[in-house]
Scaffold this active site. Structure first.
Site, PDB file in Angstrom:
ATOM      1  CD  GLU A 175       6.885   3.262  17.549  1.00 60.84           C
ATOM      2  OE1 GLU A 175       6.858   1.658  17.470  1.00 60.84           O
ATOM      3  OE2 GLU A 175       6.282   3.492  18.658  1.00 60.84           O
ATOM      4  CD  GLU A 366       2.048   5.497  17.538  1.00 58.88           C
ATOM      5  OE1 GLU A 366       2.140   4.334  18.171  1.00 58.88           O
ATOM      6  OE2 GLU A 366       2.648   5.503  16.316  1.00 58.88           O
TER       7      GLU A 366
END
Ligand code: BG6
Length: 467
Positions: A175, A366
């Site tokens: 991320e 995810e």
């Protein structure tokens, strides 16, 4: 159309959130080792060092360090084709700037990967998932410092060489685009070992950190190919559509501008150069960065093979005179207990948008539902999690089967209960496997299969046909 037989079904975790063993095998401290516990109403604190009167949930995690055989066996029972995990950088380079790696750390991951491979589970490995060495943050100022590129490259080379026969799929920075949100101090700390100072130009620092990480990532991609040309290296972004709050053209533009802030990161990773909207922004805000010609060449040479991303929720952007846009709540969507909007269609939308933008394979690494689970008589009925995952998988299938998006795999967050990154709670559970520990890691530590465990097992064995 039926889903591709080689589709990678699995689950995901990050070393700092589940391994524990924070001082075992000569591991160094990571930036998360100095983050105290919080909850939905109380933010975690970054104490910078370990204080006696604070509790640090990542020190113990769920003690996968000592339970890895048992846990991987359960993943195999669910039928996992792959397991996404991260390597803890300070297990391999305890300080981060050493010339030689820590053999004990390397051996530990040998065991973990071997255990996965024994069951035919493909490890999917992130090199940096919120757990860089604390020493690099303290001594070098984290990713403010260009030297970090060299340290990261050395770490990446060590991992690629050591595991080139065991790991095919890699990702560089988890991320990475969280950095753009400078209002939340955790992003720069967990992502880059940086604590902003009051008197600095935070935006400029943020772009500088990002640049060094882009270069480090691009160099890692190049080294991976030199070591084993069949290795695939992806980026990892936090994605989710940002819808305009109305059909007022100003709100539509606000939505585009808000998405640009996310796409900035994938644009550089995937295309290998800075987008014009960012160059203009730097010009307008007089942002001066340390970027060399060699860096720019590296970015071009080290573009990623695939796009790994997390999807949890969508958001809404509304036009705002001062900030271009502000994010507001979506009144049409239900939320989790932590206020995260539930939007399965958003997954199909983002898959379409990103695939159309880049035409690169995408990997949903995810996606999941944080909830308070109840253990009653050895049973955990997490129907809400099954609903969430079922609806998201269904939208993913539409993106693949109806829209033609190339999706490599799906690894829900999380394979097993872990410590929450944002709150440090164990009570915010995501896993298919319940771990009998509370927020202070008290409990038997016993593993229980949740209802979602059996459900997901069927999903995998039917290759997504039975939801
Ligand atoms: C992603 C992170 O942001 O979201 C994970 O990559 C994190 O590390 C996950 O755990 C869920 O967030 P949280 O804060 O609920 O743990």
């Amino acid at each position: 159309m039926i889903m591709n037989k080689s589709f990678l079904w699995g689950g995901a975790v990050a070393a700092n959130q589940y391994e524990g063993g924070y001082q075992e095998g000569h591991k160094g401290l990571s930036v998360t080792d100095v983050m105290s516990a919080g909850d939905v109403d109380h933010p975690r604190e970054i104490s910078y060092e370990i204080l006696d009167d604070k509790y640090y949930p990542n020190h113990y995690g769920i003690d996968f360090y000592h339970h890895y055989k048992e846990d991987i066996k359960l993943f195999a029972e669910m039928g996992f084709k792959c397991f996404r995990l991260s390597i803890s950088w300070p297990r391999i380079y305890p300080q981060g700037d050493e010339l030689e790696p820590n053999e004990e750390g390397l051996e530990y991951y040998d065991h973990v990967f071997d255990e996965c491979l024994k069951y035919g589970i493909e490890p999917i490995v992130t090199l940096s998932h919120f757990e860089m060495p604390l020493y690099l943050a303290k001594k070098y100022g984290g990713w403010r410092n260009r030297q970090l590129i060299t340290f990261f490259e050395r770490y990446a080379i060590t991992c690629f060489k050591r595991y080139s026969k065991k790991v095919k799929y890699w990702m560089t920075f988890n991320e990475i685009n969280n950095l753009i949100d400078t209002d939340n101090p955790f992003n720069a700390w967990t992502g880059a070992g940086v604590l902003y100072e009051d008197n600095e130009n935070i935006e400029q620092t943020m772009y500088q950190i990002s640049h060094y990480q882009f270069v480090a990532s691009a160099r890692a991609v190049q080294r991976a190919k030199e070591i084993n040309a069949s290795m695939q290296v992806g980026c990892m972004l936090h994605f989710g559509p940002i819808y305009p709050s109305s059909c007022n053209p100003q709100d539509i533009l606000a939505g585009i501008k808000a998405m640009d802030k996310r796409y900035f990161f994938s644009d550089v990773h995937v295309r290998g150069y800075y987008p014009t909207y960012t160059l203009k922004k730097w010009e307008r805000s007089n942002i001066q960065l340390d970027i060399t010609d060699e860096d720019l060449k590296d970015l071009k040479r080290g573009t990623v093979d695939y796009i790994g991303f997390s999807y949890y929720k969508s958001t809404i952007a509304e036009y705002d005179k001062i900030h271009d846009f502000i994010e507001v709540q979506n009144p049409l969507l239900k939320k989790s207990d932590w206020g995260w909007a539930i939007d399965p269609t958003g997954l199909r939308i983002i898959l379409n948008e990103v695939y159309e933008r880049y035409q690169k394979p995408m990997f949903i690494v995810e996606n999941g539902f944080g909830a308070y689970d109840k253990l009653e008589n050895g049973i955990i009925n997490d129907d809400y999690r099954i609903d969430y995952l079922r609806n998201h998988i269904s939208e993913m299938k539409k993106a693949i089967e109806l829209d033609g998006v190339e999706v490599m795999g799906y690894t829900p967050w999380s394979a097993i209960d872990i410590v929450s990154a944002s709150t440090g709670e164990l009570a915010k559970r995501y896993g298919f496997i319940y771990v009998d520990l509370d927020d202070q890691a008290k409990g038997s530590g016993r593993r229980y299969r949740k209802a979602s465990f059996e459900w997901y097992k069927r999903v995998i064995s039917s290759n997504g046909e039975i939801l």
